[in-house]
Write a protein that holds these residues in place. Structure first.
Motif, short mmCIF file in Angstrom:
data_model
loop_
_atom_site.label_atom_id
_atom_site.label_comp_id
_atom_site.label_asym_id
_atom_site.label_seq_id
_atom_site.Cartn_x
_atom_site.Cartn_y
_atom_site.Cartn_z
N ILE A 51 141.09 15.11 -15.35
CA ILE A 51 139.99 15.53 -15.95
C ILE A 51 140.26 16.30 -17.30
O ILE A 51 141.13 16.98 -17.34
N ASN A 63 143.14 12.66 -9.77
CA ASN A 63 142.43 12.44 -10.63
C ASN A 63 142.59 13.58 -11.99
O ASN A 63 143.02 14.39 -11.77
N ASP A 70 128.79 18.91 -11.81
CA ASP A 70 129.35 17.68 -11.12
C ASP A 70 130.23 17.93 -9.87
O ASP A 70 130.89 19.06 -9.83
N THR A 71 130.15 17.16 -9.15
CA THR A 71 131.13 17.07 -7.87
C THR A 71 132.13 16.43 -7.95
O THR A 71 131.92 14.99 -8.22
N LEU A 72 133.47 16.63 -7.26
CA LEU A 72 134.26 15.76 -7.33
C LEU A 72 135.03 15.66 -5.81
O LEU A 72 135.69 16.86 -5.54
#
Length: 199
Positions: free
Chosen positions: A120, A118, A34-36
């Motif tokens: 996570i 964020n 995934d990318t953030l």
């Protein structure tokens, strides 16, 4: 038994076709990722136009030592491991290098990007590749939570705090950090070799 040239070449061909046991050896792997994107500053944390990459299930099943597996994988891909430790419980970042964090035990909640960033959850087998300047801190963790940390070769990471007066200078430093030559998980292909080099 004496081998003539033809028998020798035939034997080499047979050996080349034999399966080689890979258990316990780390090799570059294609894994879910995934990318953030955290490209706006937060207080004194510059963050980066390059996204955070989050790889999942990097450690294969039945590995006897998760930490050694990740260390071998990172080292084989040109990221010499430098420590085993959890994440600091205060916001910090590195202005001179990207950083790879491989979870080899436990689970935790991490905040990325600064005090308004964020949150996570990371688990065993997750690997985070943080570009330079990305704020990170540990919000909570179970008692087993541990990471392997690594940087590109020859790098001693600085430790920067969330200090607003330093933002301009540290943003300039972050923007000057070169792209790494390899990806710590996938080697010379996929991962940051695609995502970061396309930016």
């Amino acid at each position: 038994m004496h081998l003539d040239r033809r028998r020798f070449v035939t034997l080499l061909g047979v050996i080349a076709l034999m399966p080689i046991a890979q258990t316990g050896f780390a090799t570059p792997r294609e894994v879910a990722m995934d990318t953030l994107l955290i490209d706006k500053p937060d207080g004194g944390v510059p963050n980066n136009r390059l996204p955070v990459l989050i790889y999942h299930r990097v450690i294969p099943p039945d590995i006897p030592d998760n930490a050694e597996y990740l260390e071998h994988l990172f080292r084989a891909n040109g990221w010499p491991p430098q420590w085993r430790y959890p994440v600091y419980t205060f916001t910090h970042f590195h202005s001179n290098t990207p950083e790879v964090l491989g979870v080899y035990a436990g689970t935790a909640k991490l905040q990325l990007g600064g005090e308004h960033g964020n949150i996570i959850e990371v688990n065993v087998g997750d690997v985070l590749l943080l570009p330079a300047g990305i704020g990170h801190k540990q919000i909570s963790a179970d008692e087993n939570f541990m990471l392997v940390g690594a940087y590109p070769p020859g790098i001693k990471a600085d430790l920067c705090h969330d200090e607003l007066p330093q933002l301009a200078a540290r943003t300039k430093a972050v923007n000057a950090v070169p792209l790494p030559a390899t990806d710590p998980v996938t080697g010379h292909s996929e991962g940051s070799m695609l995502v970061w080099h396309q930016k």
